[in-house]
Structures are given as C-alpha cells and as structure tokens.
Design an enzyme around this catalytic site. Structure first.
Site, PDB file in Angstrom:
ATOM      1  N   ASP A   1       0.825  -1.297  -0.063  1.00  0.00           N
ATOM      2  CA  ASP A   1       0.076   0.153   0.146  1.00  0.00           C
ATOM      3  C   ASP A   1       0.894   1.141   0.165  1.00  0.00           C
ATOM      4  O   ASP A   1       1.873   1.457   0.962  1.00  0.00           O
ATOM      5  CB  ASP A   1      -0.841  -0.043   1.105  1.00  0.00           C
ATOM      6  CG  ASP A   1      -1.936   1.164   1.402  1.00  0.00           C
ATOM      7  OD1 ASP A   1      -2.928   1.126   0.916  1.00  0.00           O
ATOM      8  OD2 ASP A   1      -1.257   2.215   1.934  1.00  0.00           O
TER       9      ASP A   1
ATOM     10  N   TYR B   1       2.717  10.166  -0.231  1.00  0.00           N
ATOM     11  CA  TYR B   1       3.596   9.532   0.601  1.00  0.00           C
ATOM     12  C   TYR B   1       5.166  10.156   0.319  1.00  0.00           C
ATOM     13  O   TYR B   1       5.530   9.798  -0.687  1.00  0.00           O
ATOM     14  CB  TYR B   1       3.647   8.174   0.695  1.00  0.00           C
ATOM     15  CG  TYR B   1       2.278   7.630   1.708  1.00  0.00           C
ATOM     16  CD1 TYR B   1       1.448   8.318   1.841  1.00  0.00           C
ATOM     17  CD2 TYR B   1       2.032   6.038   1.494  1.00  0.00           C
ATOM     18  CE1 TYR B   1       0.341   8.144   2.731  1.00  0.00           C
ATOM     19  CE2 TYR B   1       0.827   5.798   2.079  1.00  0.00           C
ATOM     20  CZ  TYR B   1      -0.129   6.578   2.490  1.00  0.00           C
ATOM     21  OH  TYR B   1      -1.338   6.154   3.008  1.00  0.00           O
TER      22      TYR B   1
ATOM     23  N   PRO C   1      -3.289   0.211  12.990  1.00  0.00           N
ATOM     24  CA  PRO C   1      -3.746  -0.738  13.821  1.00  0.00           C
ATOM     25  C   PRO C   1      -2.917  -0.486  15.051  1.00  0.00           C
ATOM     26  O   PRO C   1      -3.430  -0.924  16.235  1.00  0.00           O
ATOM     27  CB  PRO C   1      -3.421  -2.170  13.334  1.00  0.00           C
ATOM     28  CG  PRO C   1      -2.511  -1.931  12.245  1.00  0.00           C
ATOM     29  CD  PRO C   1      -2.512  -0.536  11.763  1.00  0.00           C
TER      30      PRO C   1
END
Length: 337
Positions: A48, A53, A206
């Site tokens: 990903d 980015y 996460p």
C-alpha cells in the site's frame, strides 16, 4: 503466511499489508527496499502506498522493489490529497485530478496498471457521480483493475455503490478505515456498510500511530526520536490522547501476563474482526517489521476480546467526544451565523 479473499473481488491477499508511508523519508531507500524484499520472502503479496507519501518518493521505491514480481503483487495507491502549495486542481477527486493523478502515479511506480486505486478521502467539492464516472473510465482504459474507498463514512459508501450501479460501473471492492483498539468508531457504520456491500475491510494504523506499542508513558515527555517527539502533526491530532496512553499501559501489562508482545497483540486484535481482510502495517525500521509479522501467530481469545471491550466501548474511541479533525463531521449546522 495466511491469505484471505478480499470482499467479493476474488483477490487473495496476505493478512498483513505492507504500508509504505515512511519509505523515502523516515526510512532510507536502502532500508525500504530491504524491508519490501523481506516481506515478499515471507509471503506478503499486498502493498500500500499513495501519491502524497514522501512527496511521491514512496511510489518510486515501491515500483522499483516490486518490478521483478509485478504480476504477483497486489499493488494499491491513492488519490485525493495534493501538495501543500495551494494550486487549484492538484488535489480532490475531480475528473481532471484523477486523470492527472493516475498518470503521475503509474510513471512513478513504473507500471501500466494498478491493482487497486483508492479515493484517499472524501471530497465535498466534487459530486460523487463525477468521481465515480471518472473511475469507470479508468477501469475501461485498463489502468485500474479494482478500486476502493479510504476514510469514507458508511452512508457515503452506500451512495457510491448506488451511483456505480446506476452508471453500470464495477463497485469498489475495498474500504480502508482508521481502526484500532483506541479508535473503534469504524465499527458503528464504516465496517458494517462495507461488509453489507461486499467490500473487503483493510484498516490502517492498527497500532494507533505507535501509541499501542506501549512505548509512551502518560504524563512523560516522549522520546525526541519518536513520532510524537518529532511533533508529527497527525499523531498529535489523532492519537496523542492521555486516555489512549493509559489504556496502552494497561494492555502492555495484560499482554506481558500472557507472554505476548503488545504490538503483535494489537494487530492480531484488528485481524480478529471477522469483517477484516488484512491490516496495513507501516514500519519505519526493519526491527519494527520483525515485530509486526509476529501478529499472525497470535490467537485472540474470548477473554482477550472481553478485556478490550472493558477498556474501550465497542464503536467508540478511548476519549469521549473525540473527532479526528481531518474527517469531515457536519454535526449541527446552525441557522444563525
């Protein structure tokens, strides 16, 4: 490595997705290439990135690293944000920016197609049907195989589906929400909407941008080399909350009693949601990646689930009333100015 089917797409993806947001800046090119190669050798097939980015450098590194096995990798990038220069039409989800954005991403990635193209965030200045129609054209041109939604609320997921169906365009196959132990708001609508419409759910962060590593002690200044210590804008906006820091310490104590690392426990907890296909883990160092990969060996028990529920109410954040400032929440619109 274990694999799961991504929604109704038929794609088989690894339960961990390699996130590359740090690559090319916090993580050197050499280290980035080594981490990607290592992940491949360990069975990771889902990677990903995004056009913004590290100002596009992440895409360049990813493209170089996966070139030898391009057909086997499931490659995802995103569009929607833009450079902070304020120039018009260089951000958002207009037809112009989508067409310009994909050409730039394909060039940086060194490929002629994307497996998944995400709408990175909601664009409230462009009607949804304009964006979905443009995506349909990119599918017909063969430049994207599948598409997805990132940071979209439940009702907008449903509306995108309705528009896609009305235009005869393939539905999105994936939703990427913010989801972790101290940010459970996605359980209320985002995840249930995605599951209802057959979208795979692949959450980001996460570890709550490192808060759930347990390395930050409440009421103590963070290490200057840490993300919080560097005054990273996003962690300060979203995760640097004393309630989350205290909960992380409780989880750390709990996992130590279980003989499991808190990092792999937090990732495994996300993966234990039956609606979740894969979790995006974005290492800054190879050492971090080595801890992330251990999550696959962790089994979350009913006792573990009950313990987390006792800390953070399902569907809520750790902090009452918390809203992420980057996510549009209309709330009450007053008639008075």
């Amino acid at each position: 490595m274990s694999y799961r089917t991504l929604g109704h797409s038929g794609l088989q993806v690894s339960t961990l997705t390699l996130g590359t947001m740090m690559f090319g800046e916090q993580t050197s090119t050499e280290d980035s290439l080594r981490i990607i190669d290592k992940a491949w050798d360990q069975g990771i097939n889902f990677i990903d990135t995004a056009d913004v980015y590290t100002n596009g450098r992440s895409e360049e590194i990813v493209g170089e690293a996966i070139a030898r096995h391009r057909q086997e990798w499931v490659l995802a990038t995103k569009v929607g944000f833009g450079p902070p220069d304020g120039m018009p039409n260089r951000s958002g989800l207009s037809r112009k920016h989508l067409f310009n954005g994909i050409e730039a991403s394909l060039t940086r990635l060194g490929t002629d197609y994307l497996d998944i193209y995400y709408l990175h965030r909601e664009d409230h200045n462009t009607p949804l049907h304009v964006t979905v129609s443009a995506i349909g054209d990119l599918i017909r041109q063969g430049k994207i195989r599948y598409w997805g939604l990132s940071n979209y609320r439940g009702w907008r997921i449903a509306e995108v589906i309705r528009i896609a169906d009305s235009l005869g365009i393939d539905r999105p196959v994936i939703s990427q929400p913010l989801y972790n132990i101290v940010n459970r708001q996605a359980e209320t609508e985002q995840i249930t909407a995605a599951q209802n419409y057959g979208l795979g759910v692949v959450p980001f962060s996460p570890l709550a941008r490192g808060v759930l590593s347990g390395k930050y002690a409440p009421d103590v200044a963070p290490d200057v080399n840490s993300r919080a210590g560097r005054q990273d804008k996003r962690i300060l906006e979203t995760e640097w909350r004393v309630e989350s820091l205290r909960i992380a310490q409780q989880i750390l104590q709990y996992t130590q009693g279980r003989g499991v690392g808190i990092v792999e426990f937090a990732i495994a907890w996300v993966l234990n949601n039956s609606a979740v296909t894969s979790a995006i883990v974005g290492p800054r160092t190879e050492e971090q990646w080595n801890s992330y990969i251990k999550a696959q060996a962790v089994k979350i028990s009913a006792e573990d689930e009950a313990f987390i529920d006792s800390l953070v109410t399902p569907g809520h954040a750790s902090t009452p009333g918390f809203n992420d400032v980057s996510h549009f929440v209309p709330g009450r619109v007053a008639r008075t100015s």
